[in-house]
Design a protein around this motif. Sequence first.
Motif, PDB file in Angstrom:
ATOM      1  N   ASN A 239       1.094  71.760  83.361  1.00 39.42           N
ATOM      2  CA  ASN A 239       2.391  72.417  82.798  1.00 39.42           C
ATOM      3  C   ASN A 239       3.241  71.245  82.771  1.00 39.42           C
ATOM      4  OD1 ASN A 239       1.891  75.504  82.411  1.00 39.42           O
ATOM      5  ND2 ASN A 239       0.739  74.981  84.411  1.00 39.42           N
ATOM      6  N   PRO A 240       3.222  69.984  82.350  1.00 40.31           N
ATOM      7  CA  PRO A 240       4.072  68.892  82.663  1.00 40.31           C
ATOM      8  C   PRO A 240       5.541  69.007  82.069  1.00 40.31           C
ATOM      9  CG  PRO A 240       2.471  68.616  80.870  1.00 40.31           C
ATOM     10  CD  PRO A 240       2.056  69.793  81.357  1.00 40.31           C
ATOM     11  N   GLN A 241       5.623  70.338  81.227  1.00 40.50           N
ATOM     12  CA  GLN A 241       7.101  70.477  80.650  1.00 40.50           C
ATOM     13  C   GLN A 241       7.885  71.373  81.579  1.00 40.50           C
ATOM     14  OE1 GLN A 241       4.226  72.106  79.777  1.00 40.50           O
ATOM     15  NE2 GLN A 241       4.491  74.463  80.111  1.00 40.50           N
ATOM     16  N   ASN A 242       7.203  71.837  82.796  1.00 39.24           N
ATOM     17  CA  ASN A 242       7.958  72.523  83.649  1.00 39.24           C
ATOM     18  C   ASN A 242       8.850  71.762  84.572  1.00 39.24           C
ATOM     19  OD1 ASN A 242       8.796  74.380  85.917  1.00 39.24           O
ATOM     20  ND2 ASN A 242       7.019  75.736  85.396  1.00 39.24           N
ATOM     21  N   LEU A 243      10.107  71.539  84.327  1.00 36.38           N
ATOM     22  CA  LEU A 243      10.909  70.728  84.922  1.00 36.38           C
ATOM     23  C   LEU A 243      11.599  71.297  86.565  1.00 36.38           C
ATOM     24  CD1 LEU A 243      13.658  69.775  82.166  1.00 36.38           C
ATOM     25  CD2 LEU A 243      11.402  68.597  82.596  1.00 36.38           C
ATOM     26  N   ASP A 244      11.573  72.702  86.394  1.00 37.17           N
ATOM     27  CA  ASP A 244      11.568  73.291  87.822  1.00 37.17           C
ATOM     28  C   ASP A 244      10.506  72.850  88.545  1.00 37.17           C
ATOM     29  OD1 ASP A 244      14.234  74.242  87.048  1.00 37.17           O
ATOM     30  OD2 ASP A 244      13.073  76.141  86.507  1.00 37.17           O
ATOM     31  N   ALA A 245       9.194  72.903  88.286  1.00 38.36           N
ATOM     32  CA  ALA A 245       8.152  72.434  89.179  1.00 38.36           C
ATOM     33  C   ALA A 245       8.247  71.161  89.500  1.00 38.36           C
ATOM     34  CB  ALA A 245       6.922  72.722  88.435  1.00 38.36           C
ATOM     35  N   LYS A 246       8.751  69.909  88.908  1.00 41.17           N
ATOM     36  CA  LYS A 246       8.848  68.690  89.231  1.00 41.17           C
ATOM     37  C   LYS A 246      10.029  68.465  90.247  1.00 41.17           C
ATOM     38  CE  LYS A 246       7.295  66.655  84.839  1.00 41.17           C
ATOM     39  NZ  LYS A 246       7.506  65.765  83.645  1.00 41.17           N
ATOM     40  N   TYR A 247      10.992  69.399  89.926  1.00 47.45           N
ATOM     41  CA  TYR A 247      12.261  69.391  91.089  1.00 47.45           C
ATOM     42  C   TYR A 247      11.653  69.836  92.431  1.00 47.45           C
ATOM     43  CZ  TYR A 247      16.568  70.891  93.398  1.00 47.45           C
ATOM     44  OH  TYR A 247      17.450  71.096  94.409  1.00 47.45           O
ATOM     45  N   TYR A 248      10.907  71.019  92.279  1.00 44.65           N
ATOM     46  CA  TYR A 248      10.423  71.539  93.639  1.00 44.65           C
ATOM     47  C   TYR A 248       9.409  70.346  94.423  1.00 44.65           C
ATOM     48  CZ  TYR A 248      12.571  75.912  92.887  1.00 44.65           C
ATOM     49  OH  TYR A 248      13.545  77.052  92.676  1.00 44.65           O
ATOM     50  N   ILE A 249       8.666  69.637  93.493  1.00 42.43           N
ATOM     51  CA  ILE A 249       7.732  68.721  94.012  1.00 42.43           C
ATOM     52  C   ILE A 249       8.622  67.603  94.616  1.00 42.43           C
ATOM     53  CG2 ILE A 249       6.332  66.656  93.410  1.00 42.43           C
ATOM     54  CD1 ILE A 249       5.218  68.643  91.242  1.00 42.43           C
ATOM     55  N   GLN A 260      10.268  57.966  98.574  1.00 40.46           N
ATOM     56  CA  GLN A 260      10.220  57.292  97.339  1.00 40.46           C
ATOM     57  C   GLN A 260       9.354  58.072  96.270  1.00 40.46           C
ATOM     58  OE1 GLN A 260      11.431  54.484  96.917  1.00 40.46           O
ATOM     59  NE2 GLN A 260      11.603  53.275  98.619  1.00 40.46           N
ATOM     60  N   LYS A 261       8.602  58.779  96.739  1.00 43.92           N
ATOM     61  CA  LYS A 261       7.631  59.621  95.680  1.00 43.92           C
ATOM     62  C   LYS A 261       8.869  60.865  95.340  1.00 43.92           C
ATOM     63  CE  LYS A 261       3.287  59.949  94.512  1.00 43.92           C
ATOM     64  NZ  LYS A 261       2.235  60.270  95.363  1.00 43.92           N
ATOM     65  N   ALA A 262       9.669  61.176  95.890  1.00 42.84           N
ATOM     66  CA  ALA A 262      10.652  62.295  95.634  1.00 42.84           C
ATOM     67  C   ALA A 262      11.407  61.518  94.633  1.00 42.84           C
ATOM     68  CB  ALA A 262      11.471  62.665  96.544  1.00 42.84           C
ATOM     69  N   LEU A 263      11.824  60.460  94.519  1.00 47.71           N
ATOM     70  CA  LEU A 263      12.719  59.786  93.716  1.00 47.71           C
ATOM     71  C   LEU A 263      12.114  59.439  92.464  1.00 47.71           C
ATOM     72  CD1 LEU A 263      14.712  57.331  96.156  1.00 47.71           C
ATOM     73  CD2 LEU A 263      15.632  59.132  94.922  1.00 47.71           C
ATOM     74  N   LEU A 264      10.699  59.285  92.543  1.00 49.45           N
ATOM     75  CA  LEU A 264      10.229  59.137  91.311  1.00 49.45           C
ATOM     76  C   LEU A 264      10.315  60.508  90.278  1.00 49.45           C
ATOM     77  CD1 LEU A 264       6.950  57.379  92.277  1.00 49.45           C
ATOM     78  CD2 LEU A 264       8.548  56.280  91.135  1.00 49.45           C
ATOM     79  N   TYR A 265       9.959  61.453  90.664  1.00 46.16           N
ATOM     80  CA  TYR A 265      10.165  62.792  90.099  1.00 46.16           C
ATOM     81  C   TYR A 265      11.433  63.087  89.605  1.00 46.16           C
ATOM     82  CZ  TYR A 265       5.085  63.902  90.842  1.00 46.16           C
ATOM     83  OH  TYR A 265       3.948  64.156  90.986  1.00 46.16           O
ATOM     84  N   LEU A 266      12.475  62.522  90.608  1.00 42.23           N
ATOM     85  CA  LEU A 266      13.782  62.831  90.683  1.00 42.23           C
ATOM     86  C   LEU A 266      14.538  61.970  89.139  1.00 42.23           C
ATOM     87  CD1 LEU A 266      14.961  63.399  93.932  1.00 42.23           C
ATOM     88  CD2 LEU A 266      14.971  65.277  92.186  1.00 42.23           C
ATOM     89  N   ASN A 267      14.268  60.764  89.336  1.00 41.54           N
ATOM     90  CA  ASN A 267      14.533  59.761  88.200  1.00 41.54           C
ATOM     91  C   ASN A 267      13.853  60.357  86.842  1.00 41.54           C
ATOM     92  OD1 ASN A 267      16.204  58.232  89.531  1.00 41.54           O
ATOM     93  ND2 ASN A 267      14.337  57.044  90.538  1.00 41.54           N
TER      94      ASN A 267
END
Length: 354
Positions: A239-249, A260-267
């Motif tokens: 579900n790569p289109q789920n932006l909320d999931a990326k935020y929670y990751i 650093q990993k968190a910043l990858l998703y946030l950027n």
Amino acid sequence: MDYKEHFKKEVQNFIFVELEKPLVISLNNVVINLPKGDYPVDFKELINVAKENKDFTAQSIINGMIFVLGADSSFPYLENYINILKKIPNIESYIIFQIEENKNKDIKKAIIYTSALIKLNPKKEFQMNRIYLLMDYYQKTNLSFLEAEIIESLKNLLKQYPEYEPANFYIAEYYLDKDIDLAKYHLRYCLSSEKYRQKAEEYLKKIEAVENYDKAVSLLKEGYPKEALKILIPYIESNPQNLDAKYYIAVAYREIGNYQKALLYLNELLNILETPEVDNEIGLNLAFLGYFEKAIEYFKKALKFKPSEVSILSNIGVCYFNLNDFENAKKYFKLALDKKPDDEVCKEWIRRLS
């Protein structure tokens, strides 16, 4: 206007002819006894009869009875019409022919004839065919009351035939974004159906993914980021289109210290849609990495959208403190305390800075 009124008004196109005494008519060499009473005849047909100086045909009266039977469920002579029509040989075949003739050119008439048919014979296939026509009509007109009628018709059909796959499938689709438990319940009845099994399995997998996602978010909020990541990482792959999931990751990675990993998703999120939540989260990760000036930039971006957010004001205060800018640190903690006077953390910071 509701469903009944929408179709009932079609009866306005009919004139009711009163038979003062019983009448015997013949249709295809079949004798039909019409008791005295009122019988509907299409107004247009009545005009043609008058123009051509002809008598009513049995067909005119039969068509009128079928039409009223399907269009107005409260008409007082319905039982009489049903009894008369049931005695006509091959009446069901005739009505089915009319439905097929009209479903593409006059779907409203086709629905009326189908409604009449199920009053004569409520077999599940006839009821489902009416629902298909209603769905087609709804798709073409978007009349809101049609959806309610479709769902009510599906429910009624399932009361009679609880395991009927088509009805279970379509009511499950309706419940997908309204009641997941009911959607699952009805989809399970479709798993043995050759026609609906594949789609039902797809829906059930999507439901399972949503339930797992909700579970992951709950785990994260309860303080179990590692457990949340075990669910969220596989989820985001499908579900790569789920932006909320990326935020929670990203939040989960921050909570386990992998900034650093968190910043990858946030950027990645920042490139798609900037929100105060994303800006604040970037600020937190930068602050944990010691980039306090850069963190302040992102906190202030978030603050533009949420100027009363105590946590953001406090985060800025902490960053200024770590930069040895105690004046600005105190300023932001005071701003936070103004927003939330009972905040003990802010009070303690101000005491330290005084």
